[in-house]
Design a protein around this motif. Structure first.
Motif, mmCIF file in Angstrom:
data_model
loop_
_atom_site.group_PDB
_atom_site.id
_atom_site.type_symbol
_atom_site.label_atom_id
_atom_site.label_comp_id
_atom_site.label_asym_id
_atom_site.label_seq_id
_atom_site.Cartn_x
_atom_site.Cartn_y
_atom_site.Cartn_z
ATOM 1 N N ARG A 2 -22.537 3.908 -36.867
ATOM 2 C CA ARG A 2 -23.872 3.547 -36.399
ATOM 3 C C ARG A 2 -24.983 3.964 -37.343
ATOM 4 N N GLU A 3 -24.674 4.848 -38.298
ATOM 5 C CA GLU A 3 -25.716 5.313 -39.210
ATOM 6 C C GLU A 3 -25.084 5.907 -40.461
ATOM 7 N N VAL A 4 -25.767 5.792 -41.581
ATOM 8 C CA VAL A 4 -25.347 6.425 -42.833
ATOM 9 C C VAL A 4 -26.518 7.253 -43.328
ATOM 10 N N ARG A 5 -26.258 8.526 -43.642
ATOM 11 C CA ARG A 5 -27.304 9.437 -44.116
ATOM 12 C C ARG A 5 -26.924 9.973 -45.486
ATOM 13 N N LEU A 6 -27.929 10.160 -46.303
ATOM 14 C CA LEU A 6 -27.724 10.755 -47.614
ATOM 15 C C LEU A 6 -28.183 12.204 -47.567
ATOM 16 N N VAL A 14 -23.152 10.955 -45.474
ATOM 17 C CA VAL A 14 -22.647 11.269 -44.141
ATOM 18 C C VAL A 14 -22.658 10.004 -43.302
ATOM 19 N N VAL A 15 -21.510 9.668 -42.750
ATOM 20 C CA VAL A 15 -21.386 8.498 -41.875
ATOM 21 C C VAL A 15 -21.328 9.001 -40.443
ATOM 22 N N THR A 22 -25.501 15.925 -34.507
ATOM 23 C CA THR A 22 -25.540 16.698 -35.741
ATOM 24 C C THR A 22 -26.411 17.936 -35.562
ATOM 25 N N MET A 23 -26.171 18.938 -36.382
ATOM 26 C CA MET A 23 -26.947 20.173 -36.341
ATOM 27 C C MET A 23 -28.177 20.033 -37.239
#
Length: 47
Positions: A2-6, A14-15, A22-23
């Motif tokens: 649902r989301e991809v973060r760098l 981070v997928v 998430t923390m």
């Protein structure tokens, strides 16, 4: 998926899948840097 973060500093991609929580990130200066002893030998900066 649902989301991809760098995570640039850690050099991670981070997928986020499903309902994962998430923390939050850590501060730049650790809280331990504010802990010390005063003139009477008492601990300061814990709270």
């Amino acid at each position: 998926m649902r989301e991809v973060r760098l995570s640039n500093g850690a050099e991670f991609v981070v997928v986020i899948c499903g309902e994962i929580m998430t923390m939050p990130g850590l501060p730049k200066v650790p809280a331990a840097n504010k802990i010390g002893l005063n003139a009477q030998g008492q601990i300061e900066g814990l709270f």
